[in-house]
Design a protein around this motif. Structure first.
Motif, PDB file in Angstrom:
ATOM      1  N   ALA A 133       9.668   6.515   4.152  1.00 21.71           N
ATOM      2  CA  ALA A 133      10.574   5.945   3.153  1.00 21.71           C
ATOM      3  C   ALA A 133      10.430   6.758   1.878  1.00 21.71           C
ATOM      4  O   ALA A 133       9.314   7.119   1.484  1.00 21.71           O
ATOM      5  CB  ALA A 133      10.239   4.486   2.891  1.00 21.71           C
ATOM      6  N   ILE A 145       8.958  -1.492  -2.678  1.00 25.26           N
ATOM      7  CA  ILE A 145       7.746  -0.994  -2.019  1.00 25.26           C
ATOM      8  C   ILE A 145       7.198  -2.032  -1.052  1.00 25.26           C
ATOM      9  O   ILE A 145       6.834  -1.716   0.094  1.00 25.26           O
ATOM     10  CB  ILE A 145       6.679  -0.602  -3.064  1.00 25.26           C
ATOM     11  CG1 ILE A 145       7.172   0.564  -3.919  1.00 25.26           C
ATOM     12  CG2 ILE A 145       5.359  -0.253  -2.367  1.00 25.26           C
ATOM     13  CD1 ILE A 145       6.261   0.889  -5.086  1.00 25.26           C
ATOM     14  N   ALA A 149       9.238  -2.208   2.098  1.00 20.45           N
ATOM     15  CA  ALA A 149       8.965  -1.057   2.969  1.00 20.45           C
ATOM     16  C   ALA A 149       7.617  -1.196   3.668  1.00 20.45           C
ATOM     17  O   ALA A 149       7.469  -0.826   4.849  1.00 20.45           O
ATOM     18  CB  ALA A 149       9.008   0.231   2.152  1.00 20.45           C
ATOM     19  N   LYS A 150       6.635  -1.736   2.970  1.00 21.64           N
ATOM     20  CA  LYS A 150       5.302  -1.914   3.568  1.00 21.64           C
ATOM     21  C   LYS A 150       5.329  -2.878   4.752  1.00 21.64           C
ATOM     22  O   LYS A 150       4.536  -2.763   5.684  1.00 21.64           O
ATOM     23  CB  LYS A 150       4.319  -2.410   2.508  1.00 21.64           C
ATOM     24  CG  LYS A 150       3.841  -1.325   1.553  1.00 21.64           C
ATOM     25  CD  LYS A 150       3.182  -1.901   0.309  1.00 21.64           C
ATOM     26  CE  LYS A 150       1.968  -2.735   0.601  1.00 21.64           C
ATOM     27  NZ  LYS A 150       1.324  -3.222  -0.660  1.00 21.64           N
ATOM     28  N   ILE A 161       8.144   1.987   9.365  1.00 24.73           N
ATOM     29  CA  ILE A 161       7.877   2.984   8.325  1.00 24.73           C
ATOM     30  C   ILE A 161       6.396   3.351   8.311  1.00 24.73           C
ATOM     31  O   ILE A 161       5.525   2.482   8.244  1.00 24.73           O
ATOM     32  CB  ILE A 161       8.319   2.461   6.947  1.00 24.73           C
ATOM     33  CG1 ILE A 161       9.843   2.368   6.893  1.00 24.73           C
ATOM     34  CG2 ILE A 161       7.812   3.368   5.827  1.00 24.73           C
ATOM     35  CD1 ILE A 161      10.390   1.758   5.616  1.00 24.73           C
ATOM     36  N   ILE A 168       5.247   5.768   2.608  1.00 22.79           N
ATOM     37  CA  ILE A 168       6.168   5.439   1.527  1.00 22.79           C
ATOM     38  C   ILE A 168       5.917   6.406   0.379  1.00 22.79           C
ATOM     39  O   ILE A 168       4.814   6.437  -0.185  1.00 22.79           O
ATOM     40  CB  ILE A 168       5.977   3.992   1.041  1.00 22.79           C
ATOM     41  CG1 ILE A 168       6.124   3.003   2.202  1.00 22.79           C
ATOM     42  CG2 ILE A 168       6.970   3.665  -0.076  1.00 22.79           C
ATOM     43  CD1 ILE A 168       5.682   1.592   1.853  1.00 22.79           C
ATOM     44  N   ALA A 182       1.900   2.775  -2.506  1.00 22.51           N
ATOM     45  CA  ALA A 182       2.835   3.847  -2.194  1.00 22.51           C
ATOM     46  C   ALA A 182       2.223   5.173  -2.635  1.00 22.51           C
ATOM     47  O   ALA A 182       1.276   5.201  -3.428  1.00 22.51           O
ATOM     48  CB  ALA A 182       4.164   3.622  -2.890  1.00 22.51           C
ATOM     49  N   HIS A 187      12.451  -6.368   4.519  1.00 27.78           N
ATOM     50  CA  HIS A 187      11.980  -5.520   5.615  1.00 27.78           C
ATOM     51  C   HIS A 187      12.787  -5.755   6.879  1.00 27.78           C
ATOM     52  O   HIS A 187      12.937  -4.843   7.700  1.00 27.78           O
ATOM     53  CB  HIS A 187      10.486  -5.755   5.873  1.00 27.78           C
ATOM     54  CG  HIS A 187      10.148  -7.109   6.371  1.00 27.78           C
ATOM     55  ND1 HIS A 187      10.070  -8.220   5.555  1.00 27.78           N
ATOM     56  CD2 HIS A 187       9.879  -7.564   7.623  1.00 27.78           C
ATOM     57  CE1 HIS A 187       9.753  -9.286   6.267  1.00 27.78           C
ATOM     58  NE2 HIS A 187       9.630  -8.911   7.529  1.00 27.78           N
TER      59      HIS A 187
END
Length: 226
Positions: free
Chosen positions: A5, A34, A37-38, A43, A46, A64, A111
């Motif tokens: 990402a 963030i 994405a976590k 993913i 990041i 990140a 997410h």
């Protein structure tokens, strides 16, 4: 396949100063992206691209990676997201297969949305996926105005229908852009092709924070959920 990402987050913002670090329900705006994405199943890394030390520190505190601060030529008003992404991928993403570009101004993108977009890319055997949402109003009802303000021919005859009689129109919502990295680097452009597919998101998840009104609206919606 390796998925990374990239979150582009420039420090300068004229319409809403310091917007990427403003506390939204107690958490910096960029941190919402963030954290989403976590939580993604797919993913692996990041990366945050920024020219601002405060943004970099917040990103690192949320786990990140910030490999470097952006070069000056990528920190101006004229620098495009396309320029930033190509620079970042050429320097840090050549070992990855897919890039998920996440603007930090879309805090309602979750997410689940990210993962569903990635699954769409694979299911369609596509080269890219871009998120969209329904237009709030038919674009056929919009036009430019001359200096005089005259509305002569403002609407074409084909536009003069009830909204419920029109087709559904979609617009980019800025929340998710996914590309296969090899094709993106070869093309050198975040373009849309026959291999680009739309991921549809609801309007309530498509708020893009660009002004104080946007920010206040996001605050209200989040507080209303409590």
């Amino acid at each position: 396949m390796k998925v990374i990402a990239v979150i582009p987050a420039r420090g300068g913002s004229k319409r809403l100063p310091n917007k990427n670090v403003l506390p939204l329900q107690g958490m910096p705006l960029i941190a919402w992206t963030i954290e989403a994405a976590k939580k993604s199943k797919y993913i692996d890394d990041i990366l945050v691209s920024t020219d601002d030390a405060k943004i970099a520190n917040i990103a690192i505190s949320h786990s990140a990676k910030v490999p470097e601060l952006r070069p000056k030529e990528l920190s101006t008003d004229n620098a495009t997201t396309n320029d930033v992404i190509l620079y970042t991928l050429n320097k840090y993403g050549t070992d990855a297969d897919i890039v998920v570009i996440l603007q930090p101004t879309s805090p309602f993108r979750s997410h689940e949305h990210i993962d569903e977009s990635l699954e769409l890319l694979i299911d369609k055997s596509g080269t890219s996926v871009v998120s969209v949402t329904e237009c709030e109003h038919p674009p056929l009802w919009a036009n430019t105005l001359p200096d005089s303000g005259s509305m002569n021919n403002f609407l074409k005859r084909s536009s003069q229908f009830r909204s419920q009689d029109l087709q559904t129109f979609y617009r980019l919502n800025g929340a998710i852009y996914i590309y296969k990295i090899k094709e993106l680097l070869d093309e050198k452009s975040m373009s849309y092709t026959n291999g680009t597919y739309a991921y549809k998101m609801q309007q309530k998840h498509s708020i893009d924070i660009d002004t104080k009104i946007d920010f206040d609206w996001a605050e209200f919606l989040l507080s209303d959920k409590e």
